[in-house]
Design an enzyme around this catalytic site. Structure first.
Site, PDB file in Angstrom:
ATOM      1  N   ARG A 123       0.834  -1.212   0.000  1.00 31.72           N
ATOM      2  CA  ARG A 123       0.000   0.000   0.000  1.00 31.72           C
ATOM      3  C   ARG A 123       0.866   1.259   0.000  1.00 31.72           C
ATOM      4  O   ARG A 123       0.522   2.266  -0.610  1.00 31.72           O
ATOM      5  CB  ARG A 123      -0.902  -0.027   1.241  1.00 31.72           C
ATOM      6  CG  ARG A 123      -1.913   1.063   1.295  1.00 31.72           C
ATOM      7  CD  ARG A 123      -3.051   0.714   2.212  1.00 31.72           C
ATOM      8  NE  ARG A 123      -2.756   0.987   3.613  1.00 31.72           N
ATOM      9  CZ  ARG A 123      -3.641   0.816   4.597  1.00 31.72           C
ATOM     10  NH1 ARG A 123      -4.845   0.367   4.344  1.00 31.72           N
ATOM     11  NH2 ARG A 123      -3.319   1.083   5.832  1.00 31.72           N
ATOM     12  N   LYS A 133      11.169  -0.563   6.606  1.00 31.38           N
ATOM     13  CA  LYS A 133      11.547  -1.244   7.861  1.00 31.38           C
ATOM     14  C   LYS A 133      10.310  -2.010   8.321  1.00 31.38           C
ATOM     15  O   LYS A 133       9.419  -1.452   8.941  1.00 31.38           O
ATOM     16  CB  LYS A 133      11.962  -0.194   8.902  1.00 31.38           C
ATOM     17  CG  LYS A 133      12.966  -0.645   9.937  1.00 31.38           C
ATOM     18  CD  LYS A 133      12.490  -1.713  10.893  1.00 31.38           C
ATOM     19  CE  LYS A 133      11.566  -1.196  11.984  1.00 31.38           C
ATOM     20  NZ  LYS A 133      10.880  -2.311  12.687  1.00 31.38           N
ATOM     21  N   ALA A 135       7.977  -4.765  10.464  1.00 31.02           N
ATOM     22  CA  ALA A 135       7.911  -5.103  11.883  1.00 31.02           C
ATOM     23  C   ALA A 135       8.825  -6.291  12.174  1.00 31.02           C
ATOM     24  O   ALA A 135       8.989  -7.182  11.334  1.00 31.02           O
ATOM     25  CB  ALA A 135       6.474  -5.445  12.260  1.00 31.02           C
ATOM     26  N   GLY A 163       1.127   1.954  12.538  1.00 31.37           N
ATOM     27  CA  GLY A 163       1.431   1.300  13.806  1.00 31.37           C
ATOM     28  C   GLY A 163       0.684   1.979  14.937  1.00 31.37           C
ATOM     29  O   GLY A 163      -0.349   2.624  14.718  1.00 31.37           O
ATOM     30  N   SER A 164       1.243   1.867  16.119  1.00 32.07           N
ATOM     31  CA  SER A 164       0.545   2.389  17.297  1.00 32.07           C
ATOM     32  C   SER A 164       0.602   3.917  17.357  1.00 32.07           C
ATOM     33  O   SER A 164       1.535   4.542  16.825  1.00 32.07           O
ATOM     34  CB  SER A 164       1.172   1.806  18.563  1.00 32.07           C
ATOM     35  OG  SER A 164       2.518   2.204  18.638  1.00 32.07           O
ATOM     36  N   THR A 165      -0.385   4.497  18.024  1.00 39.45           N
ATOM     37  CA  THR A 165      -0.422   5.951  18.181  1.00 39.45           C
ATOM     38  C   THR A 165       0.792   6.418  18.979  1.00 39.45           C
ATOM     39  O   THR A 165       1.386   7.460  18.671  1.00 39.45           O
ATOM     40  CB  THR A 165      -1.736   6.376  18.865  1.00 39.45           C
ATOM     41  OG1 THR A 165      -2.818   5.932  18.040  1.00 39.45           O
ATOM     42  CG2 THR A 165      -1.838   7.879  19.018  1.00 39.45           C
ATOM     43  N   GLY A 182       3.707   6.460  16.690  1.00 41.65           N
ATOM     44  CA  GLY A 182       3.427   7.494  15.681  1.00 41.65           C
ATOM     45  C   GLY A 182       3.748   8.897  16.203  1.00 41.65           C
ATOM     46  O   GLY A 182       4.297   9.737  15.476  1.00 41.65           O
ATOM     47  N   GLU A 228      -0.707   6.302   9.917  1.00 44.98           N
ATOM     48  CA  GLU A 228      -1.955   5.537  10.028  1.00 44.98           C
ATOM     49  C   GLU A 228      -1.860   4.798  11.357  1.00 44.98           C
ATOM     50  O   GLU A 228      -1.122   3.828  11.494  1.00 44.98           O
ATOM     51  CB  GLU A 228      -2.062   4.598   8.824  1.00 44.98           C
ATOM     52  CG  GLU A 228      -3.471   4.168   8.547  1.00 44.98           C
ATOM     53  CD  GLU A 228      -3.783   2.895   9.302  1.00 44.98           C
ATOM     54  OE1 GLU A 228      -4.355   3.012  10.408  1.00 44.98           O
ATOM     55  OE2 GLU A 228      -3.437   1.828   8.812  1.00 44.98           O
ATOM     56  N   ARG A 280     -11.781 -10.571  11.958  1.00 44.45           N
ATOM     57  CA  ARG A 280     -10.749 -10.700  10.929  1.00 44.45           C
ATOM     58  C   ARG A 280      -9.393 -10.579  11.626  1.00 44.45           C
ATOM     59  O   ARG A 280      -9.210  -9.724  12.503  1.00 44.45           O
ATOM     60  CB  ARG A 280     -10.922  -9.584   9.896  1.00 44.45           C
ATOM     61  CG  ARG A 280     -10.165  -9.822   8.610  1.00 44.45           C
ATOM     62  CD  ARG A 280     -10.760  -8.967   7.493  1.00 44.45           C
ATOM     63  NE  ARG A 280     -10.727  -7.547   7.850  1.00 44.45           N
ATOM     64  CZ  ARG A 280      -9.907  -6.642   7.299  1.00 44.45           C
ATOM     65  NH1 ARG A 280      -9.061  -6.996   6.378  1.00 44.45           N
ATOM     66  NH2 ARG A 280      -9.955  -5.383   7.662  1.00 44.45           N
ATOM     67  N   CYS A 302      -6.443  -2.442  12.670  1.00 44.51           N
ATOM     68  CA  CYS A 302      -6.665  -1.118  13.256  1.00 44.51           C
ATOM     69  C   CYS A 302      -8.089  -0.630  13.002  1.00 44.51           C
ATOM     70  O   CYS A 302      -8.538   0.318  13.634  1.00 44.51           O
ATOM     71  CB  CYS A 302      -5.648  -0.128  12.743  1.00 44.51           C
ATOM     72  SG  CYS A 302      -5.459  -0.222  10.980  1.00 44.51           S
ATOM     73  N   GLU A 326      -7.565   0.485  22.343  1.00 43.08           N
ATOM     74  CA  GLU A 326      -7.720  -0.420  21.215  1.00 43.08           C
ATOM     75  C   GLU A 326      -7.405  -1.829  21.721  1.00 43.08           C
ATOM     76  O   GLU A 326      -6.302  -2.094  22.198  1.00 43.08           O
ATOM     77  CB  GLU A 326      -6.720  -0.001  20.132  1.00 43.08           C
ATOM     78  CG  GLU A 326      -6.958  -0.637  18.821  1.00 43.08           C
ATOM     79  CD  GLU A 326      -6.020  -0.064  17.751  1.00 43.08           C
ATOM     80  OE1 GLU A 326      -4.919   0.387  18.081  1.00 43.08           O
ATOM     81  OE2 GLU A 326      -6.413  -0.085  16.582  1.00 43.08           O
ATOM     82  N   SER A 353     -12.310  -2.094   3.763  1.00 44.28           N
ATOM     83  CA  SER A 353     -10.986  -1.890   3.155  1.00 44.28           C
ATOM     84  C   SER A 353     -10.921  -2.441   1.735  1.00 44.28           C
ATOM     85  O   SER A 353     -11.337  -3.563   1.485  1.00 44.28           O
ATOM     86  CB  SER A 353      -9.912  -2.606   3.982  1.00 44.28           C
ATOM     87  OG  SER A 353      -9.915  -2.123   5.287  1.00 44.28           O
TER      88      SER A 353
HETATM   89  P1  ADP Z   1       2.735  -2.714  17.769  1.00 45.24           P
HETATM   90  O1  ADP Z   1       2.609  -2.316  19.198  1.00 45.24           O
HETATM   91  O2  ADP Z   1       1.464  -3.110  17.152  1.00 45.24           O
HETATM   92  O3  ADP Z   1       3.882  -3.642  17.499  1.00 45.24           O
HETATM   93  P2  ADP Z   1       4.269  -0.484  17.003  1.00 45.24           P
HETATM   94  O4  ADP Z   1       3.805   0.888  16.706  1.00 45.24           O
HETATM   95  O5  ADP Z   1       5.051  -0.678  18.253  1.00 45.24           O
HETATM   96  O6  ADP Z   1       3.014  -1.388  16.962  1.00 45.24           O
HETATM   97  O7  ADP Z   1       5.134  -1.055  15.808  1.00 45.24           O
HETATM   98  C1  ADP Z   1       4.897  -0.734  14.449  1.00 45.24           C
HETATM   99  C2  ADP Z   1       6.222  -0.587  13.752  1.00 45.24           C
HETATM  100  O8  ADP Z   1       6.958   0.457  14.392  1.00 45.24           O
HETATM  101  C3  ADP Z   1       7.122  -1.817  13.803  1.00 45.24           C
HETATM  102  O9  ADP Z   1       7.826  -1.890  12.575  1.00 45.24           O
HETATM  103  C4  ADP Z   1       8.089  -1.507  14.935  1.00 45.24           C
HETATM  104  O10 ADP Z   1       9.323  -2.142  14.834  1.00 45.24           O
HETATM  105  C5  ADP Z   1       8.252  -0.016  14.757  1.00 45.24           C
HETATM  106  N1  ADP Z   1       8.672   0.707  15.970  1.00 45.24           N
HETATM  107  C6  ADP Z   1       8.421   0.413  17.253  1.00 45.24           C
HETATM  108  N2  ADP Z   1       8.942   1.355  18.074  1.00 45.24           N
HETATM  109  C7  ADP Z   1       9.543   2.254  17.282  1.00 45.24           C
HETATM  110  C8  ADP Z   1      10.257   3.480  17.514  1.00 45.24           C
HETATM  111  N3  ADP Z   1      10.455   3.962  18.737  1.00 45.24           N
HETATM  112  N4  ADP Z   1      10.718   4.149  16.436  1.00 45.24           N
HETATM  113  C9  ADP Z   1      10.508   3.670  15.190  1.00 45.24           C
HETATM  114  N5  ADP Z   1       9.845   2.553  14.909  1.00 45.24           N
HETATM  115  C10 ADP Z   1       9.377   1.848  15.929  1.00 45.24           C
END
Ligand code: ADP
Length: 481
Positions: free
Chosen positions: A160, A175, A177, A231-233, A236, A253, A281, A287, A384, A444
């Site tokens: 995407r 990069k 996960a 990823g997570s707020t 983010g 997002e 799902r 999310c 969440e 989606s």
């Molecule tokens: P989750 O809690 O669902 O794993 P995250 O937001 O922690 O969601 O992770 C989403 C992505 O962000 C992953 O690729 C993870 O490696 C990356 N990530 C986690 N922490 C950081 C950070 N401090 N800086 C940059 N990327 C990160």
């Protein structure tokens, strides 16, 4: 499997980390190790950024048709390898195979879509206020884009972003996960096989300890012009701050807290089907999963009963072919989900189904759970859940439902079921979210503009809006005409 790689992909080559470190990739269904990938640090990342930077000018100067053709070839290879990609998604994300195949279909469709959209990036000629001048706006690629992706859609979250970036003429450093790097590497291999030039796509893999320093470099390197993160707020917000130093283009997002409202005029059969699709799902790990079920008083008991029956009859946990519900991604997610459920129970929620880990299946499995008597002081109301947990709240009026639905700092998706067309329009407009499912639990697709409002993010992915994140508008003024 021939697409499994144990190296990262930088400048068209498969490379180890410079320090020779690597980490295990684990199958969430049983904890077995399925592979190893390099644990890359900031030095490795700098090399990948430089390679994307060097590849940018030549890639940006290709014609839209050339980029379109290469993306189409990539799409064709992704399609040819869809079963193997789905098997990879299954073993590293724990999804039932059929669901993984669904993700691959969805993920591949972004490359197809952006191969088409590449040729529709156009400019404008504005009406000039002076006879001696003409004013043109053209769209140009922003430069190197950093793409940081989560584990819940190891394939689609990459395509995407990368599909849009490449179509616009950007190069990228991805990069993925730490839980799901293998699918990303397989996708990169197929991009390479399709003839996408070296350096245009780079994939660096890092363990959790390196995610923060690597992420910081991706945000702050002067060679990177934009960041797209899913990823997570919490993460983010860190990345948004880090991008501020270089005024980077940011597309975020982030998490949601989706309301799923069932009004008394709703078709309850449709509402239950929508609830099952939206909630279960990927075992609730999306999310846009419904997070709080708001049900009108008059139909509350009936809806809860019907949903409970659907959960009992339709959800089959396990790894067999007939199973449709997998584990949670890792143990820390399982503990988090269980903590949310136990907090609710302690504060007075009633458990109708489930309520604890499914230990007989393994250490990452959680029972599909149905809670009522959910109150605003509970974690499941505010956070969440990201797991197979339904939390139900009773409401008396449309006004009250909207107040509860919007009582959250985030706003990604929202859903409601109603048989009243005026109410559909009113509620659709009033929900403070970026996407609304009206009598629909699955929203989606590639053609949709995906994204949130409030703390759920900035920017849109998919649709023709997806490309805008990777282009700048440049104004050209022709004078003395
Ligand atoms: P989750 O809690 O669902 O794993 P995250 O937001 O922690 O969601 O992770 C989403 C992505 O962000 C992953 O690729 C993870 O490696 C990356 N990530 C986690 N922490 C950081 C950070 N401090 N800086 C940059 N990327 C990160």
């Amino acid at each position: 499997m021939s697409l499994i790689r144990d190296k990262a992909f930088v400048n068209g080559e498969w490379v180890p980390s410079q320090k020779g470190k690597s980490f295990d990739v684990v199958n969430p269904t049983d904890g077995s190790v399925i592979g190893q990938v390099p644990d890359m640090d900031v030095e490795d990342t700098n090399v990948a950024i430089q390679s994307a930077y060097d590849a940018f000018k030549p890639w940006a100067s290709t014609t839209a048709k050339e980029r379109s053709n290469l993306l189409r070839k990539w799409f064709n290879l992704l399609e040819e390898n869809k079963e193997e990609l789905a098997r990879l998604v299954s073993i590293e994300a724990g999804k039932p195979y059929k669901e993984s195949l669904g993700e691959v279909f969805y993920g591949n469709s972004f490359i197809e879509w952006f191969s088409e959209e590449a040729r529709r990036i156009t400019g404008e000629i504005a009406a000039s206020p002076a006879k001696s001048k003409e004013m043109l706006f053209i769209r140009q690629p922003i430069g190197v884009a950093a793409l940081i992706t989560p584990w819940n859609f190891p394939h689609a979250m990459i395509t995407r972003k990368a599909g849009a970036a490449l179509a616009a003429g950007c190069t990228c450093v991805i990069k993925p996960a730490e839980d799901t790097p293998l699918t990303a590497l397989a996708i990169a291999q197929l991009a390479h096989d399709a003839g996408i030039p070296k350096g245009v796509i780079n994939v660096i893999t890092s363990n959790r300890e390196n995610a923060a320093p690597v992420g910081k470099l991706l945000c702050e390197s002067p060679l990177v012009r934009g960041l797209s993160f899913t990823g997570s707020t919490a993460v983010g917000k860190i990345l948004y701050r880090q991008c501020a130093t270089g005024i980077k283009r940011v597309s975020l997002e982030l998490g949601g807290n989706a309301p799923f409202i069932v009004f008394k005029s709703a078709n309850l059969d449709q509402a239950v089907v929508g609830a099952m699709a939206s909630k279960f799902r990927n075992c609730g790990q999306t999310c846009v999963s419904a997070n709080r079920f708001l049900v009108e008083e008059a139909i509350f008991d009936e809806f809860v009963e019907r949903l409970k029956n659907a959960m009992k009859n339709e959800l089959k946990q396990g790894t067999g072919e007939s199973c449709n519900t997998g584990p949670l991604i890792n143990v820390s997610q399982l503990l988090r989900v269980d903590n949310i459920v136990q907090d609710a129970v302690k504060k007075g929620a009633k458990v109708h189904l489930g309520g604890s880990p499914a230990k007989d299946l393994g250490e990452r499995w959680y029972q599909p759970t149905l809670l009522t008597n959910v109150q605003p002081n509970m974690l499941c109301y505010n956070e969440e859940i990201f797991g197979p947990v339904v939390s139900c709240i009773k409401f008396k009026s449309e006004e009250e439902a909207l107040k509860i639905a919007n009582d959250t700092p985030v706003g990604l998706a929202g859903y409601f079921f109603s048989g009243d067309i005026s109410q559909c329009w009113r509620v659709g407009k009033a929900l403070e979210v970026g996407m609304v499912g009206i009598n629909e639990g699955m929203i989606s697709c590639t053609e949709a503009a995906f994204g949130g409002v409030k703390e759920s993010g900035i920017g849109r992915e998919g649709s023709h809006h997806g490309i805008e994140e990777y282009t700048d508008v440049k104004y050209l003024c022709f004078g003395n005409l």
